[in-house]
Write an enzyme that holds these catalytic residues in place. Structure first.
Site, PDB file in Angstrom:
ATOM      1  N   VAL A 197       0.835  -1.207   0.000  1.00 35.15           N
ATOM      2  CA  VAL A 197       0.000   0.000   0.000  1.00 35.15           C
ATOM      3  C   VAL A 197       0.866   1.252   0.000  1.00 35.15           C
ATOM      4  O   VAL A 197       0.565   2.233  -0.693  1.00 35.15           O
ATOM      5  CB  VAL A 197      -0.958  -0.009   1.202  1.00 35.15           C
ATOM      6  CG1 VAL A 197      -1.781   1.280   1.237  1.00 35.15           C
ATOM      7  CG2 VAL A 197      -1.882  -1.222   1.130  1.00 35.15           C
TER       8      VAL A 197
ATOM      9  N   LYS B 285      -6.958  -0.897  10.297  1.00 36.46           N
ATOM     10  CA  LYS B 285      -8.249  -1.136  10.954  1.00 36.46           C
ATOM     11  C   LYS B 285      -8.088  -1.760  12.336  1.00 36.46           C
ATOM     12  O   LYS B 285      -8.889  -1.512  13.232  1.00 36.46           O
ATOM     13  CB  LYS B 285      -9.161  -2.005  10.094  1.00 36.46           C
ATOM     14  CG  LYS B 285      -8.716  -3.438   9.847  1.00 36.46           C
ATOM     15  CD  LYS B 285      -7.909  -3.543   8.601  1.00 36.46           C
ATOM     16  CE  LYS B 285      -7.455  -4.955   8.279  1.00 36.46           C
ATOM     17  NZ  LYS B 285      -6.603  -4.976   7.076  1.00 36.46           N
TER      18      LYS B 285
ATOM     19  N   GLY C 268     -10.916  -1.246   1.347  1.00 43.37           N
ATOM     20  CA  GLY C 268      -9.938  -0.903   0.316  1.00 43.37           C
ATOM     21  C   GLY C 268     -10.304   0.375  -0.400  1.00 43.37           C
ATOM     22  O   GLY C 268     -10.385   1.449   0.198  1.00 43.37           O
TER      23      GLY C 268
ATOM     24  N   ILE D  91     -13.168   1.134  -1.770  1.00 42.65           N
ATOM     25  CA  ILE D  91     -14.586   1.502  -1.719  1.00 42.65           C
ATOM     26  C   ILE D  91     -14.750   2.721  -0.822  1.00 42.65           C
ATOM     27  O   ILE D  91     -14.367   2.686   0.349  1.00 42.65           O
ATOM     28  CB  ILE D  91     -15.439   0.353  -1.158  1.00 42.65           C
ATOM     29  CG1 ILE D  91     -15.272  -0.908  -1.997  1.00 42.65           C
ATOM     30  CG2 ILE D  91     -16.907   0.758  -1.102  1.00 42.65           C
ATOM     31  CD1 ILE D  91     -15.972  -2.119  -1.414  1.00 42.65           C
TER      32      ILE D  91
ATOM     33  N   LYS E  54     -13.371  -4.286  10.969  1.00 48.39           N
ATOM     34  CA  LYS E  54     -13.964  -3.332  10.030  1.00 48.39           C
ATOM     35  C   LYS E  54     -15.402  -2.988  10.390  1.00 48.39           C
ATOM     36  O   LYS E  54     -15.809  -1.820  10.313  1.00 48.39           O
ATOM     37  CB  LYS E  54     -13.876  -3.902   8.614  1.00 48.39           C
ATOM     38  CG  LYS E  54     -12.443  -4.024   8.101  1.00 48.39           C
ATOM     39  CD  LYS E  54     -12.363  -4.799   6.795  1.00 48.39           C
ATOM     40  CE  LYS E  54     -10.932  -4.916   6.308  1.00 48.39           C
ATOM     41  NZ  LYS E  54     -10.827  -5.743   5.082  1.00 48.39           N
TER      42      LYS E  54
END
Length: 433
Positions: free
Chosen positions: A13, A102, A131, A133, A202
């Site tokens: 990432v 998270k 991710g 979204i 999450k």
């Protein structure tokens, strides 16, 4: 005006984030105001996916979070420590935080947000859930005029990939997990994914945002997918269902209407349900609110590109505020987190839902009647009870109930399990009502 940022971590990432920042053409003009001053890494000698000047890389993470020139710290390390300590140290030095972590937010969110509010900085976490979204910002802003009733999501791409392949190929869990590990979709230790822990982190975050209160991570009831078999997937298909690992925050599912139900578990959902067609590594989140009704968010839930997209969107938000505001502006309530109370959470025993259950029984007269009586003794109403076939000399019986309180259903199963004719209860799976 240039805004200097520091990154903690340059893995998948982190590298994706740097790639976006280094290629601003055609993207937000605010990207041109960003300078990556420092990137914290474990080793200076490791080959990198991105090109950065050697002086930008450092193994001294504390130097990044205390650097007076850095305005935003982007935490992409993962794990609980030292991520939590570095975030708090950065906040104490008045750095805004962008994180994809998270686990840290789900467990230490109250501590982190109290510190952020005290020091007048933002902690943004769009990348922590789903991710690429965009779900965090809509819950905090776009859906602010709604009374949120439920959040139901497929929030873990690894488990969704495994269940999707089990469904399409008729394969068993262990076989598909091994293939997922070989393809890089599952970790060598897949526990956080397949045991539901990642999805529980999450949904704790989404529930806090959607229902306007803090959520204790341990209040999320959690079951994984290890017990889901190809047999159950095949029977679910015959009954008109697919099996998904759902993360659910529901304000209407328990006997106490003031309490939330927070849970992660395999679930039978009807084939025409919006989430039934979310397959592979994709994620989907279905939010129900008043007066909006249902709205669904769908996209790739992991990977360098999608997650980095969410990270950079948060960075841009903060850069926009810094470059257009006074020196010490008040925190924007649409971006900060100020709620203090904890959400009341109902125990899983009070959940009211339907159940699928598979029994292996001796092939003797009256066994179906004994099962029906055991359920009836506890007020469990049956939608269907059918003998499917035979396995290892035992009659295989599948039961689907009407809505029932989970505690009553479990009591019925305990009684039924004592029957001499009942040899095994291989599967108990909730059905989305």
């Amino acid at each position: 005006m240039t805004v200097k940022i520091g990154l903690l971590g340059l893995g998948t990432v982190g590298s994706g984030t740097v790639e976006i920042l280094q290629d601003p053409q055609g993207r937000s003009p605010l990207l041109k105001a960003i300078e990556v001053k420092a990137v914290g890494v474990r080793s200076l000698d490791k080959p990198r996916q991105v090109n950065l000047p050697p002086e930008v890389l450092t193994t001294d993470l504390e130097a990044i979070v205390t650097d007076p020139d850095i305005a935003i710290v982007v935490e992409l390390m993962g794990g609980l420590e030292p991520a939590r300590s570095l975030i708090l140290q950065a906040i104490a030095h008045k750095k805004h935080i962008v994180t994809a972590n998270k686990a840290v937010i789900a467990r230490y969110g109250p501590e982190i947000y109290e510190a952020a509010n005290q020091h007048g900085v933002y902690v943004l976490l769009e990348a922590a859930v789903g991710g690429g979204i965009p779900i965090i910002k809509p819950l905090k802003q776009s859906l602010g005029g709604n009374r949120i009733q439920s959040i139901v999501g497929i929030l873990n791409g690894t488990t969704n990939y495994i269940l999707s392949r089990m469904t399409s190929e008729g394969a068993d869990f262990d076989e598909v997990l091994t293939a997922a590990q070989q393809l890089g979709y599952a970790e060598a230790d897949p526990s956080a994914d397949v045991d539901g822990l990642d999805a529980a982190d999450k949904i704790a975050i989404l529930a806090s945002l959607g229902f306007g209160g803090r959520v204790k991570r341990e209040d999320v009831a959690c079951e994984g997918i290890r017990s889901v078999s190809a047999v159950d997937i095949a029977y679910a298909d015959r009954l008109g269902f697919v099996i998904k690992l759902l993360a659910i925050a529901d304000g209407n599912a328990g006997e106490d209407s003031e309490a939330l139900q927070l849970r992660v578990h395999p679930t039978l959902i009807a084939k025409d349900h919006p989430l039934a067609s979310v397959n592979g590594v994709y994620n989907g989140v279905l939010v129900t609110g008043d007066p909006l009704g249902q709205v669904m968010f769908y996209g790739r839930g992991a990977g360098a590109g999608p997650t980095a997209s969410a990270v950079v969107s948060d960075v841009i938000n903060i850069v926009g505020i810094i470059t257009s505001s006074d020196e010490n502006p008040a925190l924007d309530p649409l971006l900060s987190c100020t709620h203090q109370h904890y959400c009341q959470v109902s125990p899983i025993e009070d959940l009211v839902t339907r159940f699928y259950c598979r029994f292996l029984c001796a092939d003797v007269p009256g066994v179906i009647g004994h099962l029906g009586m055991g359920f009836g003794n506890h007020g469990v109403s049956l939608e269907s009870l059918v003998q499917i076939g035979f396995t290892d000399g035992c009659a295989e019986i599948v039961v689907v109930t009407h809505d029932v309180r989970e505690g009553d259903y479990r009591a019925a199963l305990e009684e039924i399990s004592q029957l001499e004719a009942v040899k095994e209860i291989p599967s108990v799976i909730r059905v989305l009502s």
